[in-house]
Design a protein around this motif. Structure first.
Motif, mmCIF file in Angstrom:
data_model
loop_
_atom_site.group_PDB
_atom_site.id
_atom_site.type_symbol
_atom_site.label_atom_id
_atom_site.label_comp_id
_atom_site.label_asym_id
_atom_site.label_seq_id
_atom_site.Cartn_x
_atom_site.Cartn_y
_atom_site.Cartn_z
ATOM 1 N N ALA A 79 7.446 35.302 -44.830
ATOM 2 C CA ALA A 79 7.367 36.195 -45.990
ATOM 3 C C ALA A 79 7.783 37.625 -45.660
ATOM 4 O O ALA A 79 8.408 38.304 -46.461
ATOM 5 C CB ALA A 79 5.946 36.173 -46.543
ATOM 6 N N LYS A 80 7.436 38.049 -44.455
ATOM 7 C CA LYS A 80 7.711 39.449 -44.110
ATOM 8 C C LYS A 80 8.937 39.610 -43.217
ATOM 9 O O LYS A 80 9.193 40.691 -42.708
ATOM 10 C CB LYS A 80 6.481 40.060 -43.444
ATOM 11 C CG LYS A 80 5.304 40.194 -44.399
ATOM 12 C CD LYS A 80 4.091 40.780 -43.729
ATOM 13 C CE LYS A 80 2.955 40.959 -44.716
ATOM 14 N NZ LYS A 80 1.685 41.296 -44.055
ATOM 15 N N ARG A 81 9.687 38.525 -43.006
ATOM 16 C CA ARG A 81 10.911 38.574 -42.179
ATOM 17 C C ARG A 81 10.587 39.189 -40.813
ATOM 18 O O ARG A 81 11.260 40.105 -40.320
ATOM 19 C CB ARG A 81 12.024 39.408 -42.813
ATOM 20 C CG ARG A 81 12.667 38.799 -44.042
ATOM 21 C CD ARG A 81 11.781 38.912 -45.231
ATOM 22 N NE ARG A 81 12.502 38.856 -46.508
ATOM 23 C CZ ARG A 81 11.886 38.724 -47.668
ATOM 24 N NH1 ARG A 81 10.556 38.579 -47.723
ATOM 25 N NH2 ARG A 81 12.584 38.708 -48.772
ATOM 26 N N LEU A 82 9.499 38.729 -40.211
ATOM 27 C CA LEU A 82 9.078 39.313 -38.935
ATOM 28 C C LEU A 82 10.007 38.880 -37.818
ATOM 29 O O LEU A 82 10.527 37.764 -37.828
ATOM 30 C CB LEU A 82 7.648 38.877 -38.597
ATOM 31 C CG LEU A 82 6.604 39.168 -39.660
ATOM 32 C CD1 LEU A 82 5.234 38.691 -39.199
ATOM 33 C CD2 LEU A 82 6.556 40.667 -39.961
ATOM 34 N N ARG A 83 10.190 39.755 -36.864
ATOM 35 C CA ARG A 83 10.906 39.364 -35.651
ATOM 36 C C ARG A 83 9.856 39.086 -34.583
ATOM 37 O O ARG A 83 9.149 39.990 -34.151
ATOM 38 C CB ARG A 83 11.838 40.486 -35.209
ATOM 39 C CG ARG A 83 12.615 40.096 -33.989
ATOM 40 C CD ARG A 83 13.602 41.140 -33.562
ATOM 41 N NE ARG A 83 14.025 40.826 -32.216
ATOM 42 C CZ ARG A 83 14.428 41.731 -31.341
ATOM 43 N NH1 ARG A 83 14.482 42.990 -31.671
ATOM 44 N NH2 ARG A 83 14.783 41.362 -30.139
ATOM 45 N N VAL A 84 9.748 37.839 -34.198
ATOM 46 C CA VAL A 84 8.746 37.425 -33.214
ATOM 47 C C VAL A 84 9.493 36.996 -31.970
ATOM 48 O O VAL A 84 10.415 36.190 -32.046
ATOM 49 C CB VAL A 84 7.905 36.255 -33.756
ATOM 50 C CG1 VAL A 84 6.863 35.809 -32.746
ATOM 51 C CG2 VAL A 84 7.229 36.645 -35.060
ATOM 52 N N GLU A 85 9.115 37.552 -30.825
ATOM 53 C CA GLU A 85 9.875 37.202 -29.622
ATOM 54 C C GLU A 85 8.918 36.964 -28.468
ATOM 55 O O GLU A 85 8.091 37.819 -28.155
ATOM 56 C CB GLU A 85 10.828 38.370 -29.305
ATOM 57 C CG GLU A 85 11.803 38.031 -28.214
ATOM 58 C CD GLU A 85 12.986 39.000 -28.159
ATOM 59 O OE1 GLU A 85 13.289 39.638 -29.184
ATOM 60 O OE2 GLU A 85 13.566 39.116 -27.081
ATOM 61 N N GLY A 86 9.026 35.805 -27.856
ATOM 62 C CA GLY A 86 8.200 35.525 -26.681
ATOM 63 C C GLY A 86 8.710 36.316 -25.489
ATOM 64 O O GLY A 86 9.923 36.438 -25.314
ATOM 65 N N VAL A 87 7.789 36.858 -24.699
ATOM 66 C CA VAL A 87 8.197 37.649 -23.535
ATOM 67 C C VAL A 87 7.536 37.093 -22.285
ATOM 68 O O VAL A 87 6.313 37.007 -22.215
ATOM 69 C CB VAL A 87 7.801 39.136 -23.705
ATOM 70 C CG1 VAL A 87 8.161 39.918 -22.455
ATOM 71 C CG2 VAL A 87 8.481 39.743 -24.923
ATOM 72 N N ILE A 88 8.338 36.688 -21.307
ATOM 73 C CA ILE A 88 7.841 36.329 -19.978
ATOM 74 C C ILE A 88 8.466 37.348 -19.034
ATOM 75 O O ILE A 88 9.694 37.378 -18.861
ATOM 76 C CB ILE A 88 8.277 34.903 -19.578
ATOM 77 C CG1 ILE A 88 7.742 33.847 -20.575
ATOM 78 C CG2 ILE A 88 7.825 34.564 -18.151
ATOM 79 C CD1 ILE A 88 6.255 33.599 -20.545
ATOM 80 N N SER A 89 7.630 38.190 -18.470
ATOM 81 C CA SER A 89 8.159 39.344 -17.722
ATOM 82 C C SER A 89 9.140 38.918 -16.626
ATOM 83 O O SER A 89 10.138 39.592 -16.376
ATOM 84 C CB SER A 89 7.009 40.155 -17.130
ATOM 85 O OG SER A 89 6.263 39.358 -16.247
#
Ligand SMILES: NC(=O)c1ccc[n+]([C@@H]2O[C@H](COP(=O)([O-])OP(=O)(O)OC[C@H]3O[C@@H](n4cnc5c(N)ncnc54)[C@H](OP(=O)(O)O)[C@@H]3O)[C@@H](O)[C@H]2O)c1
Length: 341
Positions: free
Chosen positions: A271-281
């Motif tokens: 709904a909010k066009r979120l940008r979700v990104e997994g981060v593994i350092s």
């Protein structure tokens, strides 16, 4: 003697308990030609260690029963038969919960910066490829907060949270933390410079968080999950950025209403066009570690970033300290074990 803490059995329940570990005495190993003997000075306790204790680990090989418990370590070279290392060199590696180890040099690295040489435990926290690099990548390369935006950070005084929050402040954002005790929240505001911090164990946490984020949330660094996440989701603005680094509440409590939370989350993403990104350092080690270390050392030395550590004295206390990591409201700052002087 070489004291070693071994994995005696895998966690029976969600969290590691004291019966998972056993203290063993072994002879101090002797280095051959081309090897060094290292005396452990510091040991890092990180949440991912819990995953290494389980039978199945999607990201790395689990520790075998009877093997020395793994973990990032800093030590001093005591004897060197290796051309690249001298006695007294300070090195970082992954030889685990023991007083001594022998290395052929392939999996150890000399401490690179003056800051780490004068404060070796930083090589396991603020300057490390885990908490330090993870906070740096999530905030400056994924979320990229803009001046005036509101950034929410969970486990605000922890190894990752303290650095991520201070970096967001340096970018001109408004930083709202949440943490597991009023003392931690006070510390985040007064010492780390967060604009606000709310205790997620208070019954009115949701309301307090909403009040602290009057203009909604532009960046949420997700490292907790569970119930706190349920309260952050409705506050996310359109096009919010959500680097996802960890879900410690899910691991330590099994999550609350886990299915509902996930559905609610996915609805918000769409709904909010979120940008979700997994981060593994660790994925950013080759590409960003050098720049990160130079910049972070400069920020710490010039006091633009303050570092908090919770020091546990003695290898024998590592098992109990690791258990405390999965409880809320306990240690404040990056958790490190002092093994020797
Ligand atoms: N993806 C990556 O590369 C990467 C790298 C480093 C860390 N991480 C993740 O980032 C997170 C923080 O790691 P860290 O090393 O900085 O640890 P930390 O914050 O120093 O320690 C863990 C903290 O999590 C909080 N916590 C534990 N159980 C909780 C629960 N049930 N509900 C709410 N909070 C809970 C507690 O803080 P409060 O007392 O404040 O609640 C605890 O002190 C973890 O999820 C970790 O796995 C990911």
């Amino acid at each position: 003697m070489n004291r070693q803490i071994i994995l005696a059995e895998r966690p029976r329940y969600l969290m590691p308990t004291h019966n998972c570990f056993e203290l063993r005495q072994a002879p101090v190993p002797a280095p051959s030609d081309g090897e060094v003997l290292i005396r452990t000075l510091w040991l890092a306790l990180d949440p991912y260690l819990h995953g290494r204790m389980k039978r199945i680990n999607s990201q790395a090989q689990p520790v075998a029963i009877g093997d020395v418990m793994v973990g990032a370590t800093v030590g001093r070279v005591q004897t060197s038969n290796h051309p690249d290392f001298s006695e007294n060199d300070l090195v970082v590696g992954f030889w685990g919960w023991q007083d001594y180890c022998v290395s052929n040099g392939s999996r150890i690295m000399k401490l690179q910066t003056e800051l780490e040489r004068s404060h070796p435990s930083y090589a396991l926290g603020a300057m490390s490829r885990v908490s330090g690099l993870g906070a740096y990548i999530s905030m400056l390369h994924v979320a990229k907060p803009k001046p005036g935006e509101t950034v929410v950070i969970g486990a605000a005084t922890g190894g990752v949270g303290q650095i991520a929050g201070q970096l967001a402040k340096m970018e001109g954002a408004r930083v709202v933390g949440y943490a597991g005790s009023p003392e931690k929240c006070d510390f985040a505001v007064k010492e780390l410079g967060f604009d606000a911090c709310v205790c997620h164990r208070d019954p009115d946490f949701g309301e307090a968080l909403r009040d602290a984020c009057a203009e909604g949330v532009h960046v949420y660094l997700e490292s907790v999950g569970g119930e706190p996440m349920d309260h952050v989701l409705p506050l996310l603005n359109h096009y919010a950025r959500v680097p996802v680094m960890g879900l410690i509440a899910q691991w330590s409590t099994g999550g609350t209403n886990a299915n509902d939370t996930r559905m609610a989350f996915l609805t918000q993403v769409m709904a909010k066009r979120l940008r979700v990104e997994g981060v593994i350092s660790n994925d950013f080690f080759q590409s960003h570690f050098r720049d990160f270390q130079t910049e972070m050392a400069n920020w710490i030395t010039t006091k633009q970033i303050k570092i908090v550590e919770h020091v546990v004295d003695g290898l024998e206390h590592a098992p109990r300290a690791l258990q405390g990591m999965f409880q809320t409201g306990q240690h404040m700052g990056k958790l490190v074990v002092k093994v020797s002087e």
